[in-house]
Design a protein around this motif. Sequence first.
Motif, PDB file in Angstrom:
ATOM      1  N   LEU A  83       0.973  -1.164  -0.011  1.00  0.00           N
ATOM      2  CA  LEU A  83       0.218  -0.132  -0.252  1.00  0.00           C
ATOM      3  C   LEU A  83       0.347   1.180  -0.118  1.00  0.00           C
ATOM      4  O   LEU A  83       1.290   1.847   1.244  1.00  0.00           O
ATOM      5  CB  LEU A  83      -0.925   0.051   1.403  1.00  0.00           C
ATOM      6  N   THR A  84       0.774   2.119  -1.010  1.00  0.00           N
ATOM      7  CA  THR A  84       1.999   3.346  -1.241  1.00  0.00           C
ATOM      8  C   THR A  84       0.871   4.652  -1.478  1.00  0.00           C
ATOM      9  O   THR A  84      -0.070   4.369  -2.287  1.00  0.00           O
ATOM     10  CB  THR A  84       3.034   2.513  -1.961  1.00  0.00           C
ATOM     11  N   LYS A 106      -2.892   4.765   4.501  1.00  0.00           N
ATOM     12  CA  LYS A 106      -2.552   3.305   4.243  1.00  0.00           C
ATOM     13  C   LYS A 106      -2.535   2.724   5.367  1.00  0.00           C
ATOM     14  O   LYS A 106      -2.953   1.953   5.456  1.00  0.00           O
ATOM     15  CB  LYS A 106      -0.821   3.533   4.099  1.00  0.00           C
ATOM     16  N   THR A 107      -2.086   3.404   6.544  1.00  0.00           N
ATOM     17  CA  THR A 107      -1.979   2.342   7.738  1.00  0.00           C
ATOM     18  C   THR A 107      -3.667   2.114   8.539  1.00  0.00           C
ATOM     19  O   THR A 107      -3.821   0.834   8.270  1.00  0.00           O
ATOM     20  CB  THR A 107      -1.262   3.120   9.056  1.00  0.00           C
ATOM     21  N   ALA A 134      -5.176  -0.950   6.631  1.00  0.00           N
ATOM     22  CA  ALA A 134      -4.232  -1.964   6.054  1.00  0.00           C
ATOM     23  C   ALA A 134      -5.131  -3.035   7.156  1.00  0.00           C
ATOM     24  O   ALA A 134      -5.118  -3.947   7.628  1.00  0.00           O
ATOM     25  CB  ALA A 134      -2.230  -2.392   6.722  1.00  0.00           C
ATOM     26  N   ASP A 137       4.281  -2.094   8.592  1.00  0.00           N
ATOM     27  CA  ASP A 137       3.531  -0.609   8.662  1.00  0.00           C
ATOM     28  C   ASP A 137       5.043   0.050   8.241  1.00  0.00           C
ATOM     29  O   ASP A 137       5.972   0.655   8.748  1.00  0.00           O
ATOM     30  CB  ASP A 137       3.164  -0.513   9.644  1.00  0.00           C
ATOM     31  N   ASN A 138       5.113   1.416   8.090  1.00  0.00           N
ATOM     32  CA  ASN A 138       5.634   2.866   7.318  1.00  0.00           C
ATOM     33  C   ASN A 138       7.013   2.538   7.124  1.00  0.00           C
ATOM     34  O   ASN A 138       8.411   2.861   8.168  1.00  0.00           O
ATOM     35  CB  ASN A 138       5.801   3.680   8.676  1.00  0.00           C
ATOM     36  N   THR A 155       3.563  -1.488   4.425  1.00  0.00           N
ATOM     37  CA  THR A 155       2.698   0.447   3.729  1.00  0.00           C
ATOM     38  C   THR A 155       3.682   1.641   3.352  1.00  0.00           C
ATOM     39  O   THR A 155       4.918   0.416   4.280  1.00  0.00           O
ATOM     40  CB  THR A 155       1.610   0.881   5.019  1.00  0.00           C
ATOM     41  N   SER A 156       4.395   2.304   2.358  1.00  0.00           N
ATOM     42  CA  SER A 156       5.360   2.714   2.092  1.00  0.00           C
ATOM     43  C   SER A 156       4.783   4.328   2.163  1.00  0.00           C
ATOM     44  O   SER A 156       4.280   3.896   0.571  1.00  0.00           O
ATOM     45  CB  SER A 156       6.313   2.364   2.147  1.00  0.00           C
ATOM     46  N   VAL A 185      -1.985   4.405  -2.635  1.00  0.00           N
ATOM     47  CA  VAL A 185      -3.801   4.364  -1.970  1.00  0.00           C
ATOM     48  C   VAL A 185      -3.481   6.245  -2.501  1.00  0.00           C
ATOM     49  O   VAL A 185      -2.844   6.856  -1.911  1.00  0.00           O
ATOM     50  CB  VAL A 185      -3.459   4.496  -0.227  1.00  0.00           C
TER      51      VAL A 185
END
Length: 856
Positions: free
Chosen positions: A138-139, A146-147, A150, A224-225, A247-248, A266
Amino acid sequence: MGVLTRPELPPGDLRTLSEALHEAHHRAGRPSLRDLAREVGCSRTTVSAVFSEPRPPRWGLLELVVEALGADPARFHALWLRATGGMADAVERPPVPTALLRQTPSAVNGFTGRDTLVGALDQLLEPGPPAAVPIGVLTGTAGVGKTALARQWAHRRAEWYPDGTLYVDLHGYHPGPAVTAHDVLGEFIRALSPGKAAVPEGSRERAGLYRSLLAGRRILVMLDNARTAAQVEDLLPGSAGCAAVVTSRDSLGELVVHYGAVRLEVDLMKDAEAHDLLSSLVGERVTSEPGPVAELIGTCARLPLALRIAGELIDSRPGESIAEMADELRGLDLLDGVRAVFSWSYEHLEELPAQLFRRLALHPGSRFQLAGCAALLGVDLRTARTATDTLTRVHLLERLPGNRFRMHDLLRLYSTEFGETSPEASRRLFDVCCRDARAAATYSSAAADPKNRGQQWLSDERATLLAVAGVSGRHAVELSGILAAFLDAGGHYDDAETLHGLALRAATDAGERAGALDRLGLVHRRRGRFDPALAEHSEAAVLFQECGDRAGLASARQNIGIIHWRCGRYPQALDALEPALELHRQAGNRSGEGATLFNLGIVHRRLGDYPRAAACHEQAVALLEEIGDRPGLGKALNNLAALLLYRGEPEPAQTALLRGLEIQRHLGDRAGENAVLSNLGLAQEQLGRLDEAEESFRLALRIADEIAYPVGRIDALRGLGVTAARRLSFGRAAELLREAVDLAGQLGEGGSRIGATRELGEVLLAAEASAKRTSGASAGPDSRASAGPRRLVSGASAPDAFPEAAAVLAEALRAAVLAGDRYEEAMTRVALGDPLGAELLAELGLTPGASPAPAA
């Protein structure tokens, strides 16, 4: 080149799998165990077991071996499924309490929209037939949700992953340092293997163990992140049935190219979705002012984070129209608009929560304790709770379990823009961290802590405490002393070396420098680096003496003595330990006195003075029990049991060991648990319970590998070798003992090298003798219990008829005589057929019979 042992298997699927694996090894050019172990990232013994044990290995481990051989993993997976009856659960693996793996943070209240993305995740990650591990990336830009997406999806589809979810925030865009895959692997391994609080030293070894633990499970891994692909590559599952969501803000193209990840963009919320989100937060007011609401949505850049903050503010100001609020933000670009929304919320705070928001930028960690928030403000906990409640209500802070909090990266960055500086607030925060760490460390070793709350607090706050040490030299010195025992017991040798190194650099006087050096020496000793350890302890001793610190000098000399006996230099060990004992007594340090006593007992035992050794061990146990020193008592019981094993008394030894094992496991002392298990295996072996002995040695070996503790690995290998010899598996026994001899030689571990060499010589003698004998009754050792040190060979003919065995035994004899190790000299002479051996055993008060026991 290498020849691997083939297990004897009846016709069937398991035999087909084994034959295919050995054929793959042949086609790959028969790489050595050493090369395979290096490629796979685990020990030679572990790799050897994949080829030689008469049961299916774990799929994750087999997959790594297959890949190292250049064979087809898909073919071998099919063979493995047939060999295990098609069931992943057929693979032996430790049970995992599902509750421990529900790590996903709570879903976001009022989550709306994103239906297309939720459907795409469903399609990508829905469980199906065994295949490649699905990875969703998820970018999108910061604050786009994003978080939240998720987390919402993970909770919605939790039943797809019945073995749980692993979650980590990698802090890829946090103002401080990002979280490394190396550290995360350690945390994930602990979660997957409850009660095993430590992990291998190397990143490659950690990744291999992590994927092995995932094999056969259905687990979702949420990363995440992330900032880069390199930050997550080692954290991706390797087994079908698992999945990963990353996610990033970055596109992470390498994951798409190399791992088949599917990237899902996203984007900013659609106008309708943003409208629905605001409506869920503030209700009908949204529909009454459509124009200003649309303008506000645009100013917030349709970012969920900004919209939530705006919605909270609207809800808190019922007497003000949305149009008036939108006027405040008119004319700003998107970035400034988002910042303005943050400021909008911040500027309506009362002074105390506003001050806390600014001062959280001073916190070096990523999670904040309520006590730390109070310290930053200089207020009590109740007042601090009022401030944190305000910040969480307006979405400037997120509440976590256990009076902990965290802040979104965008908000953390915004808080730094105030340029808040307060050396006094930082000092208070760091002082509180040290105060609470000291209390937890003291509590964790007390009998009053049956649920290990102190140890759990230290585990939870370890990253924060190390971050404090990284920015404050004064507190690094303090934390080095506070956390030394916890980090050592847990096998956190990387963290310990970093922390004590920081303390050494920050030391302002001889005493502080000496303490840091002494603690660094312990870390290096655990890692088998005896030369630098001895140098550090020796320098510490000089500094302690210069500043008149008797307790410190006693500790340094005690550690010097341990290095000497580890290296087989027993007279030098006595020269260091005897003064250390007197210094501990002068300083009134009864814990140090007890520890020095059982180390003296070890040396006297090695020198063959059993009455004096017994007196030392018995005094140590009594003293440490009297003062309630449970860490010391666990070690003392283990070493008393080692003496009992030498004297051929396995039953009282086992009683002491079981008690010691309970203590070590309660304390989370992994090196201590390893030593007790190796001795317990020897007691079980002496009692003729070979299956139990082998299980104890295997568990000891696994712990040694998990915490990268080479001395503990030697002891476990020796035990497995002796057990294999009892079963007449001489080839396997010789392989294990050769590895023990090699490793002991690399480390300079003199006593273990002598013992393992002697045992290897006896195994070679038994193997050569049994090959020539025609009578099975005298073919070699048996598994019956007997008193006294038992030979691995009974009734063998003269060793000089077997040149290889004789040469190995002669080497052991030379080393034993040189070291003054009377036990090993006696046992080796007996094996060589020298009558002097029996005379020496008689002088020691022993008759032929059990193998030696490792010390703690």
